[in-house]
Scaffold this motif. Structure first.
Motif, PDB file in Angstrom:
ATOM      1  N   LEU A  92       3.475  -1.152  -0.606  1.00 57.00           N
ATOM      2  CA  LEU A  92       2.285  -1.839   0.187  1.00 57.00           C
ATOM      3  C   LEU A  92       1.112  -1.041  -0.101  1.00 57.00           C
ATOM      4  O   LEU A  92       0.975   0.158   0.400  1.00 57.00           O
ATOM      5  CB  LEU A  92       2.751  -1.985   1.407  1.00 57.00           C
ATOM      6  N   LYS A 101       4.133   2.377   2.573  1.00 52.90           N
ATOM      7  CA  LYS A 101       2.777   2.000   2.857  1.00 52.90           C
ATOM      8  C   LYS A 101       1.786   3.322   2.162  1.00 52.90           C
ATOM      9  O   LYS A 101       1.963   4.268   2.551  1.00 52.90           O
ATOM     10  CB  LYS A 101       2.451   1.903   4.189  1.00 52.90           C
ATOM     11  N   LEU A 103      -2.035  -0.500   1.453  1.00 52.13           N
ATOM     12  CA  LEU A 103      -2.564  -1.044   2.770  1.00 52.13           C
ATOM     13  C   LEU A 103      -4.056  -1.196   2.914  1.00 52.13           C
ATOM     14  O   LEU A 103      -4.843  -1.880   3.590  1.00 52.13           O
ATOM     15  CB  LEU A 103      -2.371  -0.080   3.842  1.00 52.13           C
ATOM     16  N   ARG A 154      -4.368  -5.144   4.259  1.00 48.80           N
ATOM     17  CA  ARG A 154      -4.690  -4.926   5.653  1.00 48.80           C
ATOM     18  C   ARG A 154      -3.722  -5.573   6.593  1.00 48.80           C
ATOM     19  O   ARG A 154      -3.021  -5.192   7.337  1.00 48.80           O
ATOM     20  CB  ARG A 154      -6.139  -4.386   5.946  1.00 48.80           C
ATOM     21  N   SER A 159      -0.280   6.327   7.520  1.00 49.88           N
ATOM     22  CA  SER A 159      -0.123   6.292   6.001  1.00 49.88           C
ATOM     23  C   SER A 159      -0.461   7.956   5.343  1.00 49.88           C
ATOM     24  O   SER A 159      -1.236   8.522   5.906  1.00 49.88           O
ATOM     25  CB  SER A 159      -1.559   5.600   5.382  1.00 49.88           C
ATOM     26  N   SER A 169      -0.138  -4.849   6.248  1.00 49.89           N
ATOM     27  CA  SER A 169      -0.043  -3.645   6.865  1.00 49.89           C
ATOM     28  C   SER A 169       0.273  -3.681   8.412  1.00 49.89           C
ATOM     29  O   SER A 169       0.995  -3.232   9.041  1.00 49.89           O
ATOM     30  CB  SER A 169      -0.752  -2.525   6.472  1.00 49.89           C
ATOM     31  N   HIS A 194       1.384   2.322  12.925  1.00 49.72           N
ATOM     32  CA  HIS A 194       0.669   2.538  11.566  1.00 49.72           C
ATOM     33  C   HIS A 194       0.489   3.741  11.166  1.00 49.72           C
ATOM     34  O   HIS A 194      -0.299   4.632  11.917  1.00 49.72           O
ATOM     35  CB  HIS A 194      -0.387   1.567  11.517  1.00 49.72           C
TER      36      HIS A 194
END
Length: 131
Positions: free
Chosen positions: A80, A49, A82, A86, A102, A89, A100
């Motif tokens: 992905l 991500k 994100l 979204r 990142s 994700s 979640h």
């Protein structure tokens, strides 16, 4: 000039072996998660991500690209974005029960997330544990 070539090099560099391309698969739709779950029963699947507006994500992506050495027959790897996806994700977090983050790398085996890490914890040597 021989002494200077020995000290400073001859200017001729050995050609570097071409780096293998990462066999990224783009994760752009929630429906792909069903395929990921199914495919993870035959071989592990990694989901990276990435935030296109985050400097740390950019740094981690460069590190992944410079060290990736896993054969496509051993693991599938998804990218992905994100920011652009979204909804996907968010569904990854729900479906695989991971918080979640990142940048983030998630490894799926037998339909379940067996590994998730973010930021400095995202690295290719760790993925080798799941092959």
């Amino acid at each position: 000039m021989g002494i200077f070539n020995g000290l400073f090099g001859s200017g001729e560099k050995e050609p570097k072996a071409p780096k293998p391309e990462i066999p990224w698969q783009r994760l752009t739709d929630v429906s792909q998660l069903t395929k990921i779950i199914k495919d993870s029963k035959a071989k592990p699947v990694a989901i990276y991500k990435h935030s296109t507006t985050c400097g740390i994500s950019r740094m981690v992506l460069r590190q992944i690209e410079s060290t990736y050495d896993i054969d496509a027959n051993q693991m599938d790897i998804y990218y992905l974005d994100l920011k652009a996806y979204r909804e996907v994700s968010n569904e990854v977090a729900v479906r695989f029960q991971v918080i979640h983050q990142s940048p983030q790398m998630i490894v799926i085996k037998n339909g379940t997330a067996v590994y998730s890490d973010s930021h400095g914890g995202v690295n290719i040597p760790t993925l080798h544990q799941f092959l």
